[in-house]
Design a protein around this motif. Structure first.
Motif, mmCIF file in Angstrom:
data_model
loop_
_atom_site.group_PDB
_atom_site.id
_atom_site.type_symbol
_atom_site.label_atom_id
_atom_site.label_comp_id
_atom_site.label_asym_id
_atom_site.label_seq_id
_atom_site.Cartn_x
_atom_site.Cartn_y
_atom_site.Cartn_z
ATOM 1 N N ALA A 19 0.819 -1.214 0.000
ATOM 2 C CA ALA A 19 0.000 0.000 0.000
ATOM 3 C C ALA A 19 0.851 1.261 0.000
ATOM 4 O O ALA A 19 0.433 2.310 -0.486
ATOM 5 N N SER A 20 2.063 1.155 0.512
ATOM 6 C CA SER A 20 2.913 2.349 0.616
ATOM 7 C C SER A 20 3.412 2.821 -0.741
ATOM 8 O O SER A 20 3.880 3.951 -0.883
ATOM 9 N N ASN A 77 3.272 4.197 10.766
ATOM 10 C CA ASN A 77 2.265 5.130 10.272
ATOM 11 C C ASN A 77 1.314 4.556 9.237
ATOM 12 O O ASN A 77 0.366 5.217 8.834
ATOM 13 N N GLY A 78 1.634 3.359 8.773
ATOM 14 C CA GLY A 78 0.765 2.737 7.781
ATOM 15 C C GLY A 78 1.183 3.053 6.361
ATOM 16 O O GLY A 78 1.740 4.123 6.067
ATOM 17 N N GLY A 79 0.922 2.100 5.481
ATOM 18 C CA GLY A 79 1.311 2.251 4.083
ATOM 19 C C GLY A 79 0.614 3.412 3.411
ATOM 20 O O GLY A 79 1.208 4.132 2.606
ATOM 21 N N ALA A 80 -0.630 3.617 3.757
ATOM 22 C CA ALA A 80 -1.398 4.676 3.091
ATOM 23 C C ALA A 80 -0.781 6.044 3.366
ATOM 24 O O ALA A 80 -0.688 6.890 2.468
ATOM 25 N N ALA A 81 -0.329 6.232 4.607
ATOM 26 C CA ALA A 81 0.280 7.510 4.951
ATOM 27 C C ALA A 81 1.532 7.758 4.121
ATOM 28 O O ALA A 81 1.805 8.868 3.665
ATOM 29 N N TYR A 82 2.288 6.681 3.898
ATOM 30 C CA TYR A 82 3.510 6.812 3.102
ATOM 31 C C TYR A 82 3.150 7.142 1.653
ATOM 32 O O TYR A 82 3.753 8.030 1.038
ATOM 33 N N SER A 87 6.264 7.943 -4.387
ATOM 34 C CA SER A 87 5.824 8.319 -3.053
ATOM 35 C C SER A 87 6.934 8.205 -2.031
ATOM 36 O O SER A 87 7.948 7.559 -2.252
ATOM 37 N N GLY A 88 6.713 8.880 -0.934
ATOM 38 C CA GLY A 88 7.686 8.884 0.155
ATOM 39 C C GLY A 88 8.734 9.949 -0.040
ATOM 40 O O GLY A 88 8.711 10.715 -1.011
#
Ligand SMILES: Cc1cc2nc3c(=O)[nH]c(=O)nc-3n(C[C@H](O)[C@H](O)[C@H](O)COP(=O)(O)O)c2cc1C
Ligand code: SF4
Ligand code: FES
Lengths: 424, 209, 810
Positions: free
Chosen positions: A47-48, A219-224, A233-234
């Motif tokens: 998900a990240s 923090n969870g993949g979605a946050a990343y 992303s990231g």
């Protein structure tokens, strides 16, 4: 926004110690991960949208999904960082080794791995010492070893030192090296996820890639995934070097342009000079010129513009640069680092190097320009981007990038060398 | 017959135990052998072959692939000057020439008195502090040709042992790739990299079932 | 049967086996894709990049190497597109830029893949103006092989062969990139029993062999397919001759047997064929006791008279025959028929006291073939060190083990296969029966081994681990193994055509065609053909030697045999020969035994005669005449026919063809075999002759003879090594130098206990003889063992006794 370097920024004097690491929330993600199902951790990583930071930019979660269902299986950390222009992993290893270790332990748990290896290039004794110390401390505190934090999960980590061979950064060469062989890349398929270390399923990930894991778990993949533009992303640690005022590593959210990065973070070109060219992603990448300063720093935009973000190393050349000599430096790097197993790379890179050297000492011939291109074409047919290759691994075609770059962007300078016999 | 010092012989056994297959121990054992003999001598390779169950030529095949396994004797101080692209752009070649001129040792060679070996090397991951130099693999960033000359003179005059990277950086370095943090008292003892204790496993590797 | 799939190569649809490598599938169907590094018998490495092709895929056309690309259904391949051609020309140019232009003085010139492909795929002229790589020109890397690194194209065939196939990683790549080179380690030469294969598979002239160097140009060579005569594996070879002289042997890829490989003893033994020491005229012992050249009629007369007078005075069974295992089946058949019908004796043997029960050797059931190794789950080797005694079988076992078969090796000492063995069990000579009992009874100490053995299909390779071992132990082992799941057995004996000679009935216990000499119906059937057949009991070689020594036997005929060197108690054989009243020898060399004969006939040897041979699987293969042979030498069967004639009879040996036809009529197990089949048909790889019920050939069912272990404080293990004092090594200048010095080996603990230093001198003594030798240490031995290599000048004096004593000299 910073993920990877916030601890070392805030605590420059002891960010590498276990006490500081624990005092700043370290190994909290590990505890969380150990309470999660491995499949759920993998889902978070998927998900990240985290893409590999080693050069190829392959989505990490997807790669993990390829891991064959055979045991034992291994996780190998690629800390061979040797691509000219790149020095980001060195900082992560030296300044925040526990962050990496926590990432390795979390990932091993997620992947069902009980023995992980950290391959660090031999020229990095200080980063290696720091990782070795961190590992000893982690063992002593029960974060590595048998029955980690009472979870029943066992993990051994072995630090393996390279000994001077860039090609060992290529993941299958790295595996050979780890097996005590010459660092020669293997034929693919089979890919390491199916047949890797000791013939067993293996995941190879870059130091920076895995250093993100504690944050993702916390923090969870979605946050990343929400950080930065789609597809990139990231945050990412860029190594800026060459003729800029403020060289160094910069952790940024991707999406700004190269011009902004060089100007705002790098402080612009030294001595007020103009930019002539820059390499956007390590020595293997085709060069950009001033015309490309508007290209956004994302994996996909750079690819679209005909190069790659690669290992995140940006090498800037000002207007005074002798591009033929600079290209020679890069080509001779690849010739020197060719493992030598496949014909076009072993013979071709040295041939290119010899021709460029002749050019720089005034012994070039008019036919050499086309010959440079044709020899390049025999290594990388069609001279296209992304490159096709007659070779086993991408190292051979990497030597073509600078040749093609100078003959595309600065052909007149090269031609001048042939007619006048002197470097302009 | 292996005649290594007791510590190194024990380290060798630990190393062999750190891998699922013996052959994997070749590289770390070559480092141990290099520390023992000062370089990877023929005997060193025979020793490693004996320990790993390989033939000596299999060991030399591996050893000769990697540039850090020196198969000839090396001086007390191995000065490695980076000439890859970032250092090249900022004068790495001039630093190399300055070192060659000061020591009288051309790159790729060792001086007759055994003090210096000089080499130019490919990128050592210090591009943000270009031009970069390593002495016995301890790093100094932001070195000018002048500072390089002073560095060689200092090595010659003070014969530091161990050799500390932080000290050399403070005395002869400049621009760094990043903030190095606190200085360290660990350094190299001789022309082999100082990752210690030539063990490649976690020091408290699990014992028993 | 594997699944078939359809692929399209250059527009032509082909049906091929799924998963087969593209390069091979294309070649088998008429499209040759150039290559240098790929070799059909080794794993692909895709290094030279010459075999690039284009393959259409979901993500467009992919330029890829065909040597490591398995075919899949619907694959569309282009081998001649512009891109492919350009890429291949580019590769060839890369290979040539550093290659010297010395084809005119290169051994490979004329048969060089690089030269050939440069002509067919290469660019016109060189665009390379830089300096070429330089290396010291050919350097010797062993006693047999030279290396020219300038010619080397780094295909890694030699290094891979040595590492993967033969298990002697003594040459390897050194350095990297443009400095990569193949090399040995200082003072560690490429001393591999298989080094010649690397010369054969080197695609350029980088590796050359001393025995062949500069001897001939490829286009001058005549090539004849044949079978290597040097051990019972029976590798397929090509004999190359130039101007009637044998110049070299090359391995031929026989799917069932050797896959193209040879051992160096076989390969370089051609030198002995050309030796100046070959017998080229008959010899007769003169009045002063010297052998002197004689005419054929005089020698015939002398031999016939000598033999006839003994037969007349003491009866046919006072004469014996030893030999037959070194020649063809036809010669062996003629020998057996001569001894039984003309002389009238059953004292005849093709084995020289180092073998097993002849029924067991040729009649064991269920009998396996070499290819069974590739489908075996488990391979149990309780027998000789294959690397020393049956080298190419060693390669096949090695391969099978590498492919995943479990290998269990049981032997008193280290063997060549130990590094591939799942389990290795070492035991002290004499204690084999006890070990077997433990295994059978499921001793907890051997539980893991036992568990591993229990998974089939099992192939049992059984033989004597050494010459002091009771031969019946092998039978007991076989009795155990044959009960395992889907087991097949391969009883092992080493000497060249010993299986053929036994099949031809050269044994007191056998008649031609694997029929027991005790079988009344077998005897009756043979009498129909032969007219007569003696009925008395016959002696084997050891019995013959005893008989000659104690005077029960008076005369001896030897054909291609050298008991003085080859019988475990050689000094006793020498004594027997000196006591014999009359001895006839038919041989290619005046060996130690022939030198004691009264009449010696020069025989044609291998490469000089046609015929068939039978290998350890019972596979019949052809040997072919390729050169004329020295002086007045004649085929051995024709010498026997002449002799028969002089003695008033005939064995009907008028030609090889006639003999062959008689064999396939008379010998049940060979019935139906035709020459044409062997030469052209599917029998080109040889035909395994099975046992057929109707003819009642022996079907030996191994039974455990119930041996008691022999307990000796110090036990002798005596075994053969590849290079020994046999004629083919002694009379070949290249191989001769490779024979080891006579030594005795001890476990270091025993040596310490006995106070013997490494290199010290001892007298080794058994009840049968003694020898003074240097001592070496061998930690692979079980404590209490003394190992002495047989036939390196000493072993044969110690006989086959297990118990041994050591007397320290210094
Ligand atoms: C010639 C070559 C050199 C490479 N060097 C490195 C390196 O030094 N560090 C690294 O992490 N990846 C390097 N890579 C990429 C690795 O093969 C591999 O893709 C990467 O380690 C995977 O990790 P990631 O998915 O986390 O990026 C290199 C690749 C090639 C072809
Ligand atoms: S492309 Fe170069 S580095 Fe890569 S496998 Fe081939 S020779 Fe080795
Ligand atoms: S034959 Fe395929 S790469 Fe050499």
């Amino acid at each position: 926004m910073k993920i990877l370097t916030s601890r070392m920024d805030a605590h420059p004097s002891d960010s590498h110690t276990i006490s500081r690491y624990l005092a700043t929330g370290g190994y909290r993600s590990l505890k969380k991960a150990l309470s999660m199902e491995p499949a759920d951790i993998i889902a978070e990583v998927k998900a990240s949208n985290l893409r590999g930071r080693g050069g190829a930019g392959f989505p990490c979660g997807v790669k993990w999904g390829f891991l064959a269902d055979v045991h034992p299986r291994y996780l190998v950390v690629n800390g061979d960082e040797s691509e000219p222009g790149t020095f980001k992993d060195r900082q992560l290893l030296e300044r925040d080794p526990h962050q990496l270790l926590e990432g390795v332990i979390i990932s091993s748990h997620a992947l069902g791995v009980n023995h992980a290896f950290i391959y660090i290039r031999g020229e990095y004794p200080k980063p290696a010492r720091r990782v070795q110390q961190a590992l000893a401390d982690a063992y002593a505190s029960g974060y590595v070893g048998r029955n980690i934090l009472g979870s029943g999960f066992d993990l051994d980590i072995t630090v393996h030192l390279g000994a001077g061979a860039y090609i060992c950064g290529e993941e299958t060469a790295l595996l050979n090296s780890l097996e005590g062989r010459r660092g020669e890349p293997r034929l693919k398929p089979p890919f390491p996820a199916v047949e890797g270390l000791y013939g067993k399923p293996t995941i190879v990930n870059n130091v920076e890639t895995l250093s993100n894991m504690p944050w993702i778990v916390e923090n969870g993949g979605a946050a990343y995934a929400a950080i930065g533009p789609e597809g990139s992303s990231g945050t990412r640690l860029f190594s800026l070097s060459g003729h800029v005022r403020r060289p160094g590593n910069h952790e940024i959210v991707m999406g700004m342009t190269f011009g902004e990065l060089i100007e705002d973070l790098g402080g612009g070109i030294r001595d007020g000079r103009a930019i002539k060219a820059f390499i956007p992603g390590g020595a293997s990448a085709p060069w950009f010129t001033a015309d490309h300063l508007d290209v956004p720093v994302t994996i996909d935009d750079v690819a679209k513009a005909g190069s790659m973000l690669g290992s995140g190393a940006i090498v800037v050349m000002d207007e005074t640069t002798d591009v033929v000599k600079a290209a020679l430096s890069v080509v001779s790097f690849f010739a020197h680092e060719s493992c030598g197993q496949c014909t076009p790379c072993r013979e071709g890179t040295t041939w290119l190097e010899n021709m460029l050297r002749r050019l720089t000492v005034g012994q070039g011939r008019a036919v050499d320009l086309d010959l440079l291109l044709d020899v390049s074409d025999n290594i990388s047919p069609g001279l296209a981007w992304p490159p096709r290759q007659t070779t086993i691994c991408p190292l051979g075609p990497s030597a073509v990038s600078p040749v093609l770059s100078i003959l595309t962007h600065f052909r007149d300078e090269v031609e001048a060398l042939v007619t006048t016999g002197v470097s302009s | 017959m292996i005649t290594w010092s007791k510590d190194r012989a024990e380290a060798a056994q630990r190393i062999l135990g750190s891998y699922p297959e013996r052959r994997s121990a070749v590289m770390p054992l070559l480092y141990v052998a290099m520390a023992e003999y000062g370089y990877v001598s023929e005997q060193a390779m025979r020793d490693v072959a004996e320990l790993t169950g390989l033939t000596p030529v299999q060991v030399s095949s591996v050893a000769s692939f990697y540039t850090m396994y020196k198969r000839e004797e090396v001086g007390r101080y191995l000065v490695s000057v980076c000439t890859s692209v970032s250092c090249h752009l900022l004068g790495g070649d001039d630093v190399l020439h300055a070192v060659e001129a000061e020591t009288g040792v051309p790159h790729g060679e060792t001086g007759p008195d055994g003090t210096f070996s000089v080499e130019h090397v490919e990128c050592i991951g210090a591009c943000g502090g270009a031009p970069a130099v390593q002495v016995n693999y301890e790093l100094i960033e932001g070195v000018t040709p002048e500072k390089a000359v002073e560095l060689c003179q200092w090595l010659n005059a003070t014969e530091p042992d161990p050799l500390l990277g932080d000290e050399m950086q403070a005395l002869f370095g400049g621009q760094r790739s990043f903030d190095w943090g606190p200085s360290e008292s660990t350094g190299s003892k001789g022309p082999v990299p100082a990752f210690g204790p030539y063990s490649t496993a976690g020091t408290d590797r699990l014992a028993g079932p | 049967m594997s699944e078939r799939v359809t692929i399209t190569v250059d527009g032509i649809p082909l049906e091929v086996d799924a998963g087969e490598l593209l390069i091979k599938a294309a070649e088998d169907n008429g499209t040759y894709i150039p290559r240098f590094c790929w070799h059909p018998r080794m794993k692909p490495v895709g290094m030279c990049r010459m075999c690039l092709v284009e393959v259409e895929g979901p993500r467009g056309i992919l330029l890829t190497t065909s040597c490591n690309m398995p075919v899949s259904d619907g694959m569309v391949v282009h081998t001649e597109s512009e891109t492919v051609k350009k890429a291949q020309e580019g590769i060839l140019e890369f290979l040539l830029i550093n290659h010297p232009l010395d084809c005119p003085v290169c051994d490979r010139g004329g048969e060089c893949p690089l030269q050939d492909q440069t002509l067919s795929h290469g660019p016109g002229e060189s665009r390379f103006v830089e300096e070429k790589r330089h290396f010291e020109k050919p350097i010797p890397i062993s006693d047999l092989v030279l290396l020219d690194r300038e010619r080397c194209i780094l295909c890694a065939r030699c290094t891979r062969f040595s590492d993967e196939v033969s298990g002697d990683p003594l040459i390897e790549f050194q350095s990297r990139g443009n400095n990569t080179q193949v090399l040995t380690f200082p003072d560690e030469p490429f001393a591999s029993y298989f080094s010649g294969n690397t010369v054969q598979i080197c695609p350029v002239g980088a590796l050359t062999s001393k025995p062949y160097r500069f001897r001939a140009r490829p286009w001058d060579l005549e090539k004849t397919e044949s079978t290597c005569p040097h051990c019972s594996v029976g590798c397929s070879i090509e004999v190359h001759t130039s101007q009637n002289e044998v110049i070299r042997y090359q391995g031929v890829d026989n799917d069932d047997v050797n896959w193209g490989w040879l051992c160096d003893k076989g390969r370089y033994s051609f030198e002995s064929v050309n030796s100046a020491e070959r017998l080229d005229t008959p010899l007769i012992r003169n009045a002063s006791g010297q052998l002197e050249p004689a005419s054929w009629p005089d020698a015939m007369e002398a031999a016939a008279t000598g033999l006839a007078s003994i037969v007349e005075a003491h009866g046919g069974n006072s004469v014996a025959g030893i030999g037959g295992a070194r020649g063809s089946n036809e010669s062996a058949y003629a020998f057996g028929k001569f001894m039984r019908t003309i002389i009238g004796t059953n004292h005849l043997d093709a084995q020289l006291g180092d073998g097993l029960d002849p029924h067991f050797l040729v009649g064991s059931t269920p009998r396996g073939v070499i290819n069974d190794l590739d489908t075996a789950k488990t391979i149990v080797l309780w027998g000789p060190d294959l690397k020393e005694e049956l080298p190419v079988l060693y390669l096949r076992v090695r391969h099978a083990a590498q492919q995943g078969a479990k290998l269990i090796v049981i032997h008193p000492r280290r063997t060549g296969l130990d590094d591939r063995a799942t389990f290795k069990v070492v035991y002290k000579p004499g204690e084999g029966p006890a070990l077997l009992n433990k295994l059978v009874e499921g001793d907890p100490g051997l539980a893991e081994v036992r568990a591993a053995i229990n998974e089939g299909p099992v192939v049992g390779l059984v033989g004597r681990t050494g010459l002091t071992e009771d031969p019946r132990l092998a039978e007991a082992v076989a009795a155990f193994l044959r009960e395992l799941p889907k087991a097949t057995l391969m009883p092992l004996a080493r000497r060249s055509n010993v299986y053929g000679a036994l099949d031809m009935g050269v044994s007191p216990r056998l008649l031609p065609g694997r029929v027991s000499s005790a079988s009344e119906s077998g005897k009756a059937a043979l009498r129909e053909h032969w007219g007569s057949l003696p009925d008395d009991f016959g002696r084997d070689t050891i019995g013959i030697i005893d008989g000659l020594a104690d005077g029960h036997l008076k005369g001896l005929v030897m054909m291609g045999s050298d008991p003085v060197r080859d019988v475990p108690s050689g000094n006793r054989a020498a004594e027997a020969l000196s006591r014999a009243e009359f001895v006839v020898a038919i041989d290619t060399f005046l060996n130690d035994s022939a030198a004691a004969a009264d009449v010696v006939f020069p025989a044609l040897g291998f490469t000089e005669q046609e015929g068939t041979v039978t290998n350890l699987e019972g596979r019949v293969q052809k040997v072919t005449q390729a050169a004329p042979g020295p002086g007045q030498a004649r085929p051995d069967w024709s010498i026997l026919e002449d002799l028969a004639h002089r003695m008033g009879g005939s064995i009907g040996a008028t030609s090889v063809n006639v003999l062959f036809k008689e064999i396939v009529t008379v010998a049940p197990a060979y019935r139906g075999l035709t020459w044409v089949d062997l030469e052209f048909g599917e029998g080109r790889d040889g035909l395994v002759m099975p046992l057929e019920e109707g003819d009642q050939p022996i079907q030996y069912v191994a039974v455990d003879p119930g041996l008691a272990p022999t307990k000796a404080p110090l036990a002798l293990h005596s075994a053969r090594t590849l290079y020994d004092d046999g004629v083919h090594t002694r009379f070949g200048p290249s191989l001769e130098r490779l024979v080891g010095a006579p030594m005795a080996y001890l476990h270091p603990d025993d040596a310490a206990r006995l106070g013997i230093p490494d290199g010290g001198e001892v007298d080794v003594e058994t009840v049968q003889g003694s020898a003074r030798v240097q001592v070496g240490f061998d930690p692979s031995l079980a404590p209490g063992t003394v190992f002495v290599p047989f036939n390196q000048g000493i072993g044969q004096n110690l006989g086959s006794a297990v118990e041994v004593k050591l007397e320290v000299v210094s």
